[in-house]
Design an enzyme around this catalytic site. Structure first.
Site, PDB file in Angstrom:
ATOM      1  N   CYS A  14       0.854  -1.194   0.000  1.00  0.00           N
ATOM      2  CA  CYS A  14       0.000   0.000   0.000  1.00  0.00           C
ATOM      3  C   CYS A  14       0.887   1.240   0.000  1.00  0.00           C
ATOM      4  O   CYS A  14       2.119   1.160   0.068  1.00  0.00           O
ATOM      5  CB  CYS A  14      -0.929   0.013   1.215  1.00  0.00           C
ATOM      6  SG  CYS A  14      -0.041   0.103   2.789  1.00  0.00           S
ATOM      7  N   CYS A  17       3.473   1.770   2.787  1.00  0.00           N
ATOM      8  CA  CYS A  17       4.774   1.127   2.636  1.00  0.00           C
ATOM      9  C   CYS A  17       5.753   2.077   1.958  1.00  0.00           C
ATOM     10  O   CYS A  17       6.915   2.220   2.377  1.00  0.00           O
ATOM     11  CB  CYS A  17       4.639  -0.152   1.802  1.00  0.00           C
ATOM     12  SG  CYS A  17       3.613  -1.433   2.541  1.00  0.00           S
ATOM     13  N   CYS A  80      46.140 -15.832 -15.916  1.00  0.00           N
ATOM     14  CA  CYS A  80      46.206 -16.721 -14.757  1.00  0.00           C
ATOM     15  C   CYS A  80      45.117 -16.345 -13.770  1.00  0.00           C
ATOM     16  O   CYS A  80      44.355 -15.396 -13.986  1.00  0.00           O
ATOM     17  CB  CYS A  80      47.574 -16.653 -14.079  1.00  0.00           C
ATOM     18  SG  CYS A  80      47.910 -15.061 -13.298  1.00  0.00           S
ATOM     19  N   CYS A  83      44.858 -12.722 -12.575  1.00  0.00           N
ATOM     20  CA  CYS A  83      44.139 -11.776 -13.426  1.00  0.00           C
ATOM     21  C   CYS A  83      42.650 -11.773 -13.106  1.00  0.00           C
ATOM     22  O   CYS A  83      42.024 -10.718 -12.949  1.00  0.00           O
ATOM     23  CB  CYS A  83      44.339 -12.118 -14.906  1.00  0.00           C
ATOM     24  SG  CYS A  83      46.037 -12.007 -15.486  1.00  0.00           S
ATOM     25  N   ASP A 493       8.029 -37.741  -4.118  1.00  0.00           N
ATOM     26  CA  ASP A 493       6.596 -37.611  -4.331  1.00  0.00           C
ATOM     27  C   ASP A 493       6.123 -38.878  -5.034  1.00  0.00           C
ATOM     28  O   ASP A 493       6.901 -39.519  -5.750  1.00  0.00           O
ATOM     29  CB  ASP A 493       6.311 -36.377  -5.189  1.00  0.00           C
ATOM     30  CG  ASP A 493       4.860 -36.289  -5.603  1.00  0.00           C
ATOM     31  OD1 ASP A 493       3.991 -36.302  -4.724  1.00  0.00           O
ATOM     32  OD2 ASP A 493       4.608 -36.234  -6.818  1.00  0.00           O
TER      33      ASP A 493
END
Length: 803
Positions: A14, A17, A80, A83, A493
């Site tokens: 709202c 906020c 390397c 870097c 599941d």
């Protein structure tokens, strides 16, 4: 310097906020803010960009979120791990950057930043200021593929140039080996001192120019990398030899070290060439996936078939796919039937038959018939694009061990320089022989180059996630790759994961004609049990149309079929119709749903309908049991079918009548019980909370998009045996990372003391340094030979039976 940003803000419910966030931000020193609830944005002015973290912390501290964007670059010029660590540190320190990931193996940088704080152009400028090249790696899959092809062409040209230079360097260095052998007393003569100078100079300053260039850029940015070590060591040997030649003249013959500097540069250049080739091989998975998407598609436009660019295909377009062509986008078959090769997408080795109304995946190869399809997902929403994005995201991540290696690499080069200086002084004080002291110091500098350390983890991750994707296992991030091999328990599941996800007619006590009448009545229903009964009679059987159909919710269905009054339902329906239930000679199949069928007022048959197990489920559970991993079942179904499935598979336990929110509780309870990592395997929207709550969430590829987005591993085939394969590839990759780090550290831990004590010549040090990187990359490439032992068994058997 004042900074103005427009920051997206999420979580506001709202206008209050927005007011609360505004007030909190304006209390911060040097911050002026205004938050718009309608636009969900904050306009923020910072007197000092360094105060941006305070602003972000204030927003999140109040329970709201803020938007961010990701920008990726292809980086060139890194030599390397030093870097990549230096570039990572610089990018992370830029205003507005939330995090930065620079991958030395992939030569990529991914920057997560607050919108509006940095632009691609500004980031590229910062990267180039450090001496690296940067190409924006954004856009669609097609655009990124074109960028990749262009980069590969550049790399091919650079590889040819590097090979030419290595060959020339070797030819110039070869005569210098004669001088080295002569110094060992095996030859009675030496090359003339002036000839050694002539041969070594182009190697030092032409072939070795890349090292000087890299060292200058590093030092200019107050850092040190591999190039600094190589340049320091070889230059010391070269210029000390030049000094001796200028002061001693002809008498310097036999006392020079030109061959040391030349051999080091030649060997390291050769090692870099081989390293680049091996590194490109580790990245093959992304190239192969991008190559799956064709550049054009045949689309019905303007009353004719037209060839259009793949990025111009729209959802709902009608497309034609000829034999041998790749399916351009995800779609649904409108006409035709064929067998599709989906191996690179799902890991399924055999062509999969597809017919009218079935879904097809973009990137699959049409092996037999001409198809017309309707585009269902296009662009970045397609399955192929999501797979590529997931693999790229996983490969860019850093394991905790790599983060430790990056911190070590950041201080490694200065420490080695100090050790080399101490070695030089100690040897000179001990032997009063500056040449010998110099050789020992040069050997320390050369053996210590940290390339292998930088490649150890990312090379294994890139190869491991790539080979997993080839076999239909998509791993979302490095954290998952690290955790999966340590899983102690799995919760499955039931529906659609261990079972087929749809009921079938398990048993029927009546006649075929009675089944035909029952199936005919079920044409008026879309209930899964009705579909199972219709499928049981076969598609070829012609069924009469039902009439006067009445559906009684929670009880069943009744109506007229071919002059007969037919009723199908539970005991409640029979009681409502005043029909006596039939006598049961035997109990129906365990765990099945019982349905009574009555014809003309008489109960004539019982149908037992059950969601059957997938054929692979018993083997999947057996494999996990062999690995010492506990398997549990969770389902919202009633106790009887859940207990039946659990007993049939020999599971360690089962939870029945569990709501979606309750699945999260079961995950947490099992985690507390096993005192270890718990994974959840599911496929439905109702599994998403548990997939997110588990230490590792594993989604079946045939399931919902929500499940796949939530899970950290996606199995592209509905084969539960792939769960064990996912654990195996995680273990194999983690094992490779540990092996790589072992070899990388061994070369330095053993090599540096040997070099400092004078037991390792600079030439051998150069060879060992090059060998360390090649060893790490070669060990990583061994992961390409990994084969799924669980899900791959059926495929190999199928190949033997289908030559």
């Amino acid at each position: 310097m004042t900074m103005h940003i427009q920051l997206p803000v999420s979580g506001m419910s709202c206008a209050n906020c927005a007011s609360r966030i505004t007030a909190a931000l304006n209390q911060l020193d040097g911050v002026t803010a205004s938050v718009n609830f309608a636009l969900e944005q904050a306009a923020i002015e910072l007197g000092d960009p360094a105060r941006l973290p305070e602003v972000l912390d204030s927003i999140t501290g109040q329970g709201y979120g803020y938007g961010h964007e990701t920008i990726s670059f292809q980086i060139s010029g890194m030599t390397c791990a030093g870097c990549s660590a230096r570039l990572n540190k610089m990018l992370a320190a830029l205003p507005g950057v939330i995090s930065a990931e620079v991958n030395f193996s992939l030569e990529q940088a991914r920057i997560l930043l607050v919108p509006g704080t940095q632009t691609p152009a500004s980031l590229r400028t910062h990267i180039e200021a450090l001496g690296f090249g940067a190409q924006l790696a954004q856009g669609s899959v097609s655009q990124r593929r074109q960028q990749l092809l262009a980069r590969e062409e550049q790399e091919a040209v650079a590889a040819r140039q590097a090979l030419t230079q290595v060959v020339i360097s070797a030819l110039l260095t070869l005569p210098l080996l004669v001088g080295m052998v002569a110094m060992a007393g095996l030859f009675p003569w030496h090359l003339p001192a002036w000839l050694e100078l002539v041969l070594a100079t182009p190697v030092q300053f032409w072939i070795g120019a890349r090292f000087y260039r890299g060292a200058w850029l590093a030092l200019k940015n107050r850092a040190a990398n591999m190039d600094v070590l190589v340049v320091t060591g070889t230059s010391a040997a070269y210029f000390y030899s030049l000094y001796l030649l200028l002061t001693l003249g002809v008498a310097a013959s036999g006392k020079l070290y030109f061959e040391a500097s030349a051999i080091i540069i030649t060997l390291i250049s050769l090692g870099k060439l081989l390293e680049a080739r091996a590194r490109r091989s580790t990245q093959s998975a992304i190239r192969e996936l991008m190559a799956l998407r064709p550049d054009t598609a045949t689309v019905w436009r303007g009353e004719a078939w037209q060839s259009v660019a793949i990025d111009e295909v729209l959802r709902g377009d009608r497309l034609r796919v000829l034999v041998g062509e790749r399916v351009p986008v995800d779609g649904k078959i409108l006409s035709g039937e064929s067998e599709l090769d989906e191996s690179i997408l799902t890991g399924e080795s055999l062509p999969v038959p597809r017919a009218l109304g079935e879904a097809v995946l973009g990137g699959a190869i049409n092996r037999s018939g001409v198809l017309e399809i309707e585009a269902t997902t296009v662009g970045e929403d397609s399955s192929l694009s999501k797979i590529i994005a997931m693999v790229e995201r996983a490969q860019m991540g850093k394991a905790p061990l790599q983060q430790l290696v990056d911190r070590v690499s950041a201080i490694f080069v200065p420490v080695v320089m100090a050790i080399a200086l101490f070695t030089l002084l100690a040897w000179y004080a001990y032997s009063n022989d500056f040449g010998q002291a110099l050789l020992a110091a040069v050997a320390v500098l050369v053996i210590a180059c940290p390339c292998a350390l930088g490649l150890a983890t990312p090379a294994a991750i890139v190869t491991g996630t790539g080979v997993a994707a080839r076999h239909g296992i998509l791993i979302k991030d490095v954290d998952t790759l690290q955790k999966a091999h340590a899983i102690k328990a799995l919760i499955f599941d039931k529906t659609g994961t261990l079972t087929q996800g749809r009921p079938v007619l398990a048993s029927w006590s009546g006649t075929d004609e009675q089944l035909r009448l029952a199936a005919a009545l079920q044409q008026a229903s879309e209930h899964p049990l009705a579909l199972a009964m219709r499928e049981a009679v076969g598609k070829e059987v012609v069924l009469p149309q039902p009439e006067a159909v009445e559906v009684r919710v929670g009880a069943g269905i009744l109506g007229q079929v071919a002059g007969h009054r037919v009723a199908i339902g539970n005991a409640s329906l029979l009681a409502q119709l005043g029909i006596e239930p039939p006598q049961q000679d035997e109990a129906p199949a365990d765990g099945a749903t019982r349905v009574w069928v009555a014809i003309d007022g008489v109960a004539v048959a019982i149908a037992a309908l059950a969601d059957t197990l997938r054929p692979e489920s018993p083997e999947a559970i057996a494999i996990l049991r062999q690995r010492g991993i506990a398997s549990w079942l969770v389902s919202g179904d009633a106790p009887a079918p859940v207990a039946h499935i659990a007993a049939k598979l020999g599971l360690d336990g089962a939870f029945d009548s569990v709501l979606p929110a309750g699945k999260v509780e079961k995950v947490e309870a099992l985690r507390a019980r096993t005192q270890g990592l718990v994974a959840m395997v599911g496929d439905g929207v109702n599994d998403a909370p548990a997939l997110a709550a588990a230490d590792v969430g594993i989604a079946m590829g045939s399931g919902s998009d929500v499940a796949m987005e939530t899970a950290s591993i996606t199995l592209m085939r509905s084969d539960p045996r792939l769960v064990a394969d996912a654990i195996d590839i995680s273990a194999a990759t983690w094992r490779t990372i540990q092996q790589n780090l072992f070899w990388a550290f061994v070369f330095n831990i053993i090599g540096i003391p040997l070099a400092a004590l004078g037991y390792l010549s600079p030439e051998l040090a150069g060879a060992a340094m090059a060998l360390s990187s090649i060893t790490v990359l070669s060990n990583s490439l061994l992961l390409k030979r990994w084969q799924p032992r669980a899900g791959g068994q059926r495929q190999s058997e199928s190949k033997r039976s289908h030559p």
